[in-house]
Design an enzyme around this catalytic site. Structure first.
Site, mmCIF file in Angstrom:
data_model
loop_
_atom_site.group_PDB
_atom_site.id
_atom_site.type_symbol
_atom_site.label_atom_id
_atom_site.label_comp_id
_atom_site.label_asym_id
_atom_site.label_seq_id
_atom_site.Cartn_x
_atom_site.Cartn_y
_atom_site.Cartn_z
ATOM 1 N N THR A 137 -21.028 139.943 10.104
ATOM 2 C CA THR A 137 -21.693 139.170 9.053
ATOM 3 C C THR A 137 -22.601 140.114 8.276
ATOM 4 O O THR A 137 -23.540 140.681 8.829
ATOM 5 C CB THR A 137 -22.525 138.030 9.647
ATOM 6 O OG1 THR A 137 -21.671 137.182 10.422
ATOM 7 C CG2 THR A 137 -23.187 137.204 8.549
ATOM 8 N N LYS A 159 -18.475 133.394 4.920
ATOM 9 C CA LYS A 159 -19.105 133.527 6.242
ATOM 10 C C LYS A 159 -20.613 133.312 6.143
ATOM 11 O O LYS A 159 -21.237 132.727 7.037
ATOM 12 C CB LYS A 159 -18.813 134.905 6.836
ATOM 13 C CG LYS A 159 -19.457 135.140 8.224
ATOM 14 C CD LYS A 159 -18.973 134.135 9.256
ATOM 15 C CE LYS A 159 -19.717 134.241 10.582
ATOM 16 N NZ LYS A 159 -19.451 135.472 11.336
ATOM 17 N N LYS A 172 -31.216 137.830 12.047
ATOM 18 C CA LYS A 172 -30.494 138.705 11.115
ATOM 19 C C LYS A 172 -29.691 137.899 10.090
ATOM 20 O O LYS A 172 -29.809 138.107 8.879
ATOM 21 C CB LYS A 172 -29.546 139.635 11.884
ATOM 22 C CG LYS A 172 -28.599 140.445 11.005
ATOM 23 C CD LYS A 172 -27.625 141.261 11.811
ATOM 24 C CE LYS A 172 -26.517 140.449 12.448
ATOM 25 N NZ LYS A 172 -25.469 140.039 11.477
#
Length: 314
Positions: free
Chosen positions: A101, A177, A245
């Site tokens: 990602t 995503k 994150k």
């Protein structure tokens, strides 16, 4: 079902997702190489029929398609362009599939650099968790040129249940995503908040879980993560720090578009607070521990005879 391919696959990163993808490809009849800094991961992969490379250079020289399933953008860049990286060992006409990602602006940059060496890139992040990875049923959110997909053959299908071709340029896959991670992060935080509220108000947590799973408030993340809470098992199948994150990536991208994301921002603060409380390395369902610290509730104790059955990641 076997779907053998003449292409040789390499998998960089044999974690819970990468291992599942690599072993699924082996079962599908694809000759598969893997590499991971942990010796035990390589041993497990070899025991499952895979071939273990001693270096990125060796893996790159052996493979036609390489799936890079590492933690973040920095690791991806190092695998691609660092010392002895794939850019220097892959043959012209080969394909890299980046699956971490990352900020959607990065895959186009990587694609341009690789194409200078005749190497294609597919922006192909994945979703589905450790169980679906092990079953070869992950979802791949892919974008790239028609030439890149043609060069990859049917290798992506060997480790996934569904491959979505989302566009002809890298970056679109990572955009999709990103939206997935936005929703997953918010849903996990909401599940933890709801369970903490119910426990604080006196509801039996097992009964609460059962009822919600059969009611309109249920989400896949609620159904998947709450068993970790009920069994007191915070083994990091997907850690709190991952969503520190990933939601950071979501918020940074939205800022570029001057797009408000109040729910994502609130959830991000919960993950940061949970990490600051010392739970960053635990399963993302440990957000409930942050609520426990704030409210004084008692969470279900760990069950020594069982692990959470619903294993998964975003």
């Amino acid at each position: 079902m076997s779907q053998s391919s003449s292409k040789v696959l390499g998998v960089v990163g044999l974690g819970s997702m990468g291992m599942g993808a690599a072993l699924s490809a082996v079962r599908a009849g694809v000759s598969t190489w893997g590499i991971d800094p942990r010796a035990e991961a390589g041993e497990k992969f070899a025991a499952g029929g895979g071939q273990v490379a001693k270096s990125l250079a060796e893996l790159g020289a052996k493979c036609d398609v390489v799936l890079v399933l590492v933690v973040n953008a920095a690791q991806t860049e190092d695998v691609l362009f660092g010392q002895d990286g794939l850019a220097s060992s892959l043959r012209s006409g080969s394909v890299v599939v980046t699956a971490a990602t990352v900020d959607p602006t990065l895959p186009p940059v990587w694609a341009e650099r690789l194409l200078e060496r005749g190497i294609h890139l597919i922006d192909g992040p994945v979703s589905g968790g450790a169980k679906k990875a092990a079953d070869g049923q992950m979802t791949v959110m892919a974008s790239g040129t028609p030439e890149a997909f043609a060069a990859a053959g049917n290798v992506l299908e060997a480790y996934s249940g569904k491959v979505y071709r989302l566009g002809d340029k890298p970056g679109v896959g990572s955009t999709v995503k990103m939206v997935n991670q936005h929703l997953a992060g918010v849903h996990i935080a909401a599940a933890c908040e709801g369970m903490a509220l119910g426990i604080r108000a006196g509801a039996d947590p097992e009964a609460l879980y059962e009822v919600i799973c059969n009611s309109a408030g249920m989400s896949w993340m609620f159904q998947n993560r709450v068993p970790h809470i009920l069994q007191g098992d915070y083994t990091p199948l997907s850690a709190v720090n991952i969503f520190v994150k990933d939601l950071g990536i979501v918020l940074d991208a939205a800022r570029k578009y001057s797009f408000p994301l109040p729910l994502a921002a609130a959830a991000h603060q919960l993950y940061i607070g949970t990490a600051s409380a010392g739970y960053g390395g635990e399963d993302d369902s440990a957000v409930v521990k942050y609520y426990a610290k704030l409210s004084g509730i008692t969470l279900p104790a760990a069950k020594a005879d069982a692990k959470a059955d619903a294993k998964g990641q975003a």
